[in-house]
Motif scaffolding. Sequence first.
Motif, PDB file in Angstrom:
ATOM      1  N   ARG A  72       0.852  -1.191   0.000  1.00 35.55           N
ATOM      2  CA  ARG A  72       0.000   0.000   0.000  1.00 35.55           C
ATOM      3  C   ARG A  72       0.882   1.233   0.000  1.00 35.55           C
ATOM      4  O   ARG A  72       1.881   1.311   0.685  1.00 35.55           O
ATOM      5  CB  ARG A  72      -0.903   0.005   1.239  1.00 35.55           C
ATOM      6  N   PHE A  73       0.487   2.180  -0.799  1.00 34.13           N
ATOM      7  CA  PHE A  73       1.230   3.453  -0.870  1.00 34.13           C
ATOM      8  C   PHE A  73       2.721   3.256  -1.096  1.00 34.13           C
ATOM      9  O   PHE A  73       3.541   3.644  -0.272  1.00 34.13           O
ATOM     10  CB  PHE A  73       1.026   4.285   0.406  1.00 34.13           C
ATOM     11  N   LYS A 104      -3.005   9.247  -0.857  1.00 37.70           N
ATOM     12  CA  LYS A 104      -1.862   9.343   0.038  1.00 37.70           C
ATOM     13  C   LYS A 104      -1.790  10.733   0.677  1.00 37.70           C
ATOM     14  O   LYS A 104      -1.492  10.876   1.859  1.00 37.70           O
ATOM     15  CB  LYS A 104      -0.559   9.050  -0.689  1.00 37.70           C
ATOM     16  N   THR A 107      -4.257  10.778   3.465  1.00 40.08           N
ATOM     17  CA  THR A 107      -3.831   9.932   4.588  1.00 40.08           C
ATOM     18  C   THR A 107      -2.657  10.567   5.326  1.00 40.08           C
ATOM     19  O   THR A 107      -2.583  10.555   6.554  1.00 40.08           O
ATOM     20  CB  THR A 107      -3.411   8.544   4.076  1.00 40.08           C
ATOM     21  N   THR A 108      -1.720  11.107   4.533  1.00 38.96           N
ATOM     22  CA  THR A 108      -0.528  11.701   5.156  1.00 38.96           C
ATOM     23  C   THR A 108      -0.923  12.829   6.101  1.00 38.96           C
ATOM     24  O   THR A 108      -0.405  12.940   7.212  1.00 38.96           O
ATOM     25  CB  THR A 108       0.419  12.248   4.077  1.00 38.96           C
ATOM     26  N   GLN A 111      -2.228  11.332   9.225  1.00 40.98           N
ATOM     27  CA  GLN A 111      -1.177  10.637   9.966  1.00 40.98           C
ATOM     28  C   GLN A 111      -0.200  11.630  10.595  1.00 40.98           C
ATOM     29  O   GLN A 111       0.256  11.461  11.720  1.00 40.98           O
ATOM     30  CB  GLN A 111      -0.436   9.685   9.020  1.00 40.98           C
ATOM     31  N   GLN A 112       0.091  12.677   9.799  1.00 41.77           N
ATOM     32  CA  GLN A 112       1.037  13.698  10.270  1.00 41.77           C
ATOM     33  C   GLN A 112       0.536  14.329  11.576  1.00 41.77           C
ATOM     34  O   GLN A 112       1.268  14.432  12.553  1.00 41.77           O
ATOM     35  CB  GLN A 112       1.185  14.774   9.190  1.00 41.77           C
TER      36      GLN A 112
ATOM     37  N   THR B  36       5.977  12.733   7.880  1.00 38.82           N
ATOM     38  CA  THR B  36       5.823  11.306   8.157  1.00 38.82           C
ATOM     39  C   THR B  36       5.676  10.489   6.876  1.00 38.82           C
ATOM     40  O   THR B  36       5.173  10.973   5.862  1.00 38.82           O
ATOM     41  CB  THR B  36       4.631  11.053   9.100  1.00 38.82           C
ATOM     42  N   VAL B  38       4.046   7.578   4.772  1.00 43.65           N
ATOM     43  CA  VAL B  38       2.851   6.741   4.717  1.00 43.65           C
ATOM     44  C   VAL B  38       3.151   5.635   3.713  1.00 43.65           C
ATOM     45  O   VAL B  38       3.666   5.904   2.632  1.00 43.65           O
ATOM     46  CB  VAL B  38       1.625   7.567   4.298  1.00 43.65           C
TER      47      VAL B  38
END
Lengths: 517, 168
Positions: A72-73, A104, A107-108, A111-112, B36, B38
Amino acid sequence: MSLPLAASRYLYATDNAVRDAICLSIDANFRLVQWWGNVSVLSGVTPSVGEDARDILPLLYGMDLAEPATIRFANVNDAHVFHVHLFRDGDENYVLCIPADDEKARTTELQQVANEVRLLNAQQQRLVQELEEARSELETKRADAQRASMVKSRFIASISHEFRTPLTSVIGYTELLLNESGQNSDVLAHAKAISRSARHLLSMVDNILDQARIEEGNIAIRIAPLNVRQVTDDITTMLAPLAAEKFIGFGAFVDAKVPRVISTDEVRLRQILVNLVGNAIKFTDAGEVNLEITWAQDKLIVVISDTGPGIPEDQQLLIFDAFHRVNDLDGKRGTGLGLNITARLVELLGGSIELESQPGVGSRFELVLKAPESQAAVAADNIYGERKVMGKSRKHAQRILIAEDDPDLTELLGLFLTRGGYELMMAEDGEQAVKTALKEQPDLVLMDVNMPQMDGLSAARELRKKGFSQPILALTASLSVNDRDQAFTWGCDGYLVKPISMAELLSSVERHLHERG
Amino acid sequence: MGSTTKKVCIIGDFAVGKTSTVARCVHNVFSEKYLTTVGVKIDTTQITMEESGETLKMVIWDIAGTDRFSAVEFSYLRGASGYILVVDGTRMHTLEVARRLCEEAGERYGNLPYVTLINKSDLRDSWEVSDADLGKLEEDGYNPIITSAKTGENVSEALLRLAHLVME
Ligand SMILES: Nc1nc2c(ncn2[C@@H]2O[C@H](COP(=O)(O)OP(=O)(O)OP(=O)(O)O)[C@@H](O)[C@H]2O)c(=O)[nH]1
Ligand SMILES: [Mg+2]
């Protein structure tokens, strides 16, 4: 070119969008057989059949073609991001790359934020921990300091306590000298000087002792009914001569509004008044000192004013601090503890103290103490004894047992009592006191509290148990409420605090004998 | 003179400096900014072994930091010849995570060679990982290397050590 059927089927089964997907078909040795979609985005150039697919997609290195895989990614060549799927269809190996740039990015972002919050938390936790460590270190230090201070206070208290007994002898014998008729005037003057110094020493010892007790948190308060007028009389009797010696005026005035009986701690009230009035007399060289007491709304209002040197404004707040003394008071001696103790005692009695002063004019202390009116009749017997004229007509010489381990003090008490016309017997410890008292049945027992073998209070209790019914007066160097209370519970009738003057001793003994009749 | 290509992974808790370490190895750069990772980021680098003159091409899988691998992430170790385990010296917790990941990798993939990096040596003053912890790691066979992706300290040495291990 549309995707091979297998890829479409795969996409459908895995719920992926078909758009812009790239597909490679490779043989068992990773050689490129065929491709679909815009392959050049993978390596930047258009590949050729037979090329090693791993050069186009390095992530294929180490892959086992027999096993399907999903990455993934996968960030390929630092540019595009794909979900990469490796799967087999029959004998064919497929590598399917589904663009995931947008997904991405989203998501980033999430997540960040999540990671940064976790980092901050870790940092915060570290700070909190450091803070806690620092705090607990401080706490330990504080506890250590407090313990050290307690030890010091206790040490000082016990030392001061030890001082009172010999001082009693010094003061008592001096008093005897002063009362001796036919002394030449030099001897009298010397004796007066000794007496003054000894009393001064005693008051300093008392102050240090009290300060230590206050620091130790060991001052208990015993609220009981008392007669303010009598307290004022006693203080006047005690302090007026000091004022007279200095040729300054001293007046005490109790307002008619003050109830006959009020409730507060008598010992502490006396101490406060003696401290403040004594100080005022000490520092005033001309003019007068006045003590005025009035009462309103369950409160005793006491004003002590003098025409002394006054206290400079910048010193007025400091003056209640322990060991602080106003600098330029012509070298008058003292520990500097008196006012601090006074202030702490006032606080303990639920009151307040205020100072007004003008250098060169004088000072005025005003204290307000909680002192509700009491309906109780004050027992004739307060611990200081009433100063009465001694009864002269005794039928027979009464016998008194002195239980005291300090030989000097025994002798002094003996002298005092012999002068009062009593017959004496002695005991050096509690056990002996019990034996002698039971056997000889004296009319009164003077019982020192601190004695070897059996202490005085235990001896008193023992005597009461065995039916001894004559008065027992406890003698002690301690002013603590606990000791006082215990003396009464264990069967003593009265309590005398060292040092004891002859007048005090005789009047108290007389009174107790008289009451038993 | 031959050339070999090997897949290696770099694993550890988030923000320990995996991407920074790879960036230092591959491009010799460093950025203070935290971005970060991913998924996985794949980079390649070549190492020439001095003794043999042989070239090793390393395909490095920089895997998103996590304190516990999911099945998918775990599968990324498949086919790897070795891995780099990264700990952030300023965060004790990342050492515990590294131990756990290493144990899990051992259970699944057997005795894969690896090197342990205790990163951020430039911040040694605020390290939570103590000398005693390092000693303990040593005892437990982790052979920790103290590195800094920021200053570059020991980074290429660590990579070289792994190169030797995977070539054995
Ligand atoms: N002072 C210092 N900072 C570092 C060092 N290595 C990395 N950093 C910083 O630590 C932060 C995280 O670094 P990354 O390399 O992104 O960490 P990562 O392990 O890849 O993190 P994830 O991808 O989220 O798992 C960044 O702000 C870096 O600048 C180092 O050796 N010294
Ligand atoms: Mg990263």
